[in-house]
Design a protein around this motif. Sequence first.
Motif, PDB file in Angstrom:
ATOM      1  N   PRO A 255       0.816  -1.175   0.005  1.00  0.00           N
ATOM      2  CA  PRO A 255       0.274   0.130  -0.039  1.00  0.00           C
ATOM      3  C   PRO A 255       0.695   1.316   0.086  1.00  0.00           C
ATOM      4  O   PRO A 255       0.382   2.344  -0.944  1.00  0.00           O
ATOM      5  N   ALA A 256       1.956   1.208   0.559  1.00  0.00           N
ATOM      6  CA  ALA A 256       3.223   2.249   0.765  1.00  0.00           C
ATOM      7  C   ALA A 256       3.004   2.973  -0.273  1.00  0.00           C
ATOM      8  O   ALA A 256       3.517   4.381  -0.827  1.00  0.00           O
ATOM      9  N   ARG A 257       3.985   1.616  -1.543  1.00  0.00           N
ATOM     10  CA  ARG A 257       4.793   1.600  -2.739  1.00  0.00           C
ATOM     11  C   ARG A 257       3.141   2.079  -3.286  1.00  0.00           C
ATOM     12  O   ARG A 257       3.955   3.084  -4.672  1.00  0.00           O
ATOM     13  N   LEU A 258       1.620   2.053  -3.784  1.00  0.00           N
ATOM     14  CA  LEU A 258       1.289   2.342  -4.350  1.00  0.00           C
ATOM     15  C   LEU A 258       0.504   4.032  -4.311  1.00  0.00           C
ATOM     16  O   LEU A 258       0.175   4.720  -4.683  1.00  0.00           O
ATOM     17  N   TYR A 259       1.055   4.287  -2.866  1.00  0.00           N
ATOM     18  CA  TYR A 259       0.361   5.454  -2.159  1.00  0.00           C
ATOM     19  C   TYR A 259       1.752   6.699  -3.351  1.00  0.00           C
ATOM     20  O   TYR A 259       0.806   7.232  -3.399  1.00  0.00           O
ATOM     21  N   ALA A 260       2.233   5.948  -3.262  1.00  0.00           N
ATOM     22  CA  ALA A 260       3.884   6.951  -3.932  1.00  0.00           C
ATOM     23  C   ALA A 260       3.375   6.847  -5.259  1.00  0.00           C
ATOM     24  O   ALA A 260       3.434   8.112  -5.467  1.00  0.00           O
TER      25      ALA A 260
ATOM     26  N   LEU B 177      -3.800   1.218 -10.059  1.00  0.00           N
ATOM     27  CA  LEU B 177      -4.084   0.007 -11.155  1.00  0.00           C
ATOM     28  C   LEU B 177      -3.192   0.238 -12.046  1.00  0.00           C
ATOM     29  O   LEU B 177      -2.469  -0.604 -12.855  1.00  0.00           O
ATOM     30  N   ALA B 178      -2.972   1.558 -12.513  1.00  0.00           N
ATOM     31  CA  ALA B 178      -2.196   2.081 -13.622  1.00  0.00           C
ATOM     32  C   ALA B 178      -1.142   1.596 -13.630  1.00  0.00           C
ATOM     33  O   ALA B 178       0.103   0.847 -14.233  1.00  0.00           O
ATOM     34  N   ALA B 179      -0.723   1.739 -11.988  1.00  0.00           N
ATOM     35  CA  ALA B 179       1.209   1.569 -11.312  1.00  0.00           C
ATOM     36  C   ALA B 179       1.459  -0.580 -11.321  1.00  0.00           C
ATOM     37  O   ALA B 179       1.988  -0.967 -12.119  1.00  0.00           O
ATOM     38  N   LYS B 180       0.287  -0.859 -11.255  1.00  0.00           N
ATOM     39  CA  LYS B 180       0.165  -2.786 -11.515  1.00  0.00           C
ATOM     40  C   LYS B 180       0.563  -3.171 -12.230  1.00  0.00           C
ATOM     41  O   LYS B 180       1.103  -3.843 -13.019  1.00  0.00           O
ATOM     42  N   ASP B 181      -0.636  -2.038 -13.496  1.00  0.00           N
ATOM     43  CA  ASP B 181       0.261  -2.492 -14.960  1.00  0.00           C
ATOM     44  C   ASP B 181       1.396  -1.974 -14.753  1.00  0.00           C
ATOM     45  O   ASP B 181       2.284  -2.816 -16.062  1.00  0.00           O
ATOM     46  N   LEU B 182       1.833  -0.715 -15.210  1.00  0.00           N
ATOM     47  CA  LEU B 182       3.688  -0.467 -15.221  1.00  0.00           C
ATOM     48  C   LEU B 182       4.425  -1.345 -14.251  1.00  0.00           C
ATOM     49  O   LEU B 182       5.682  -1.694 -15.602  1.00  0.00           O
ATOM     50  N   VAL B 183       4.536  -2.297 -13.347  1.00  0.00           N
ATOM     51  CA  VAL B 183       5.518  -3.540 -12.869  1.00  0.00           C
ATOM     52  C   VAL B 183       5.159  -4.210 -13.573  1.00  0.00           C
ATOM     53  O   VAL B 183       6.115  -4.879 -13.758  1.00  0.00           O
TER      54      VAL B 183
END
Length: 166
Positions: A31-36, A45-51
């Motif tokens: 959650p902390a990384r997603l918040y960043a 959702l976009a962060a998960k797709d990029l990673v």
Amino acid sequence: MNDILAKSNPPQSLHQHLEQVRNCALQTLSPARLYAFERLGISSLAAKDLVASAAWLHDWGKATKEWQTDIQTGKEKLPQHSLTSFLACRWLLGESSNKMKPEFLAMSLAVLGHHGQLHAGSFQNNNTNISPYWDVWRDLSKELPIFSSCKDLKTPFPAKKLCTMI
């Protein structure tokens, strides 16, 4: 595609390896990384797709004739594959450096530097001949989350043109 190797001891197909790395990468998104990411204007959702996409693309350079020949014949020192993986990433995204979205550029650079080669003079003595297995790259591209629908990959263009995309 299962005869395309990512590792030789024990043997592991490229597809299996990419799937395993993608799953591990997604597990690191606390959650902390997603918040960043959200503070940078990138949704969870976009962060998960990029990673997931960076993890999926990181070893595409192993799907080259040169790399496969060397791993299957047991050559001790394998050719580098990060630069070819980066070029595949850039080619797939179809954007030039000056027009690329910052998050796609970051993803491309993560692919390029995934073995820590990003430093002054990186890849300057690289003479790798890029002979990808285009059908494998096409198949792999269908599993990229960054595309809402997989675009048809066209006939490859020369490595020199790929290099101008950097």
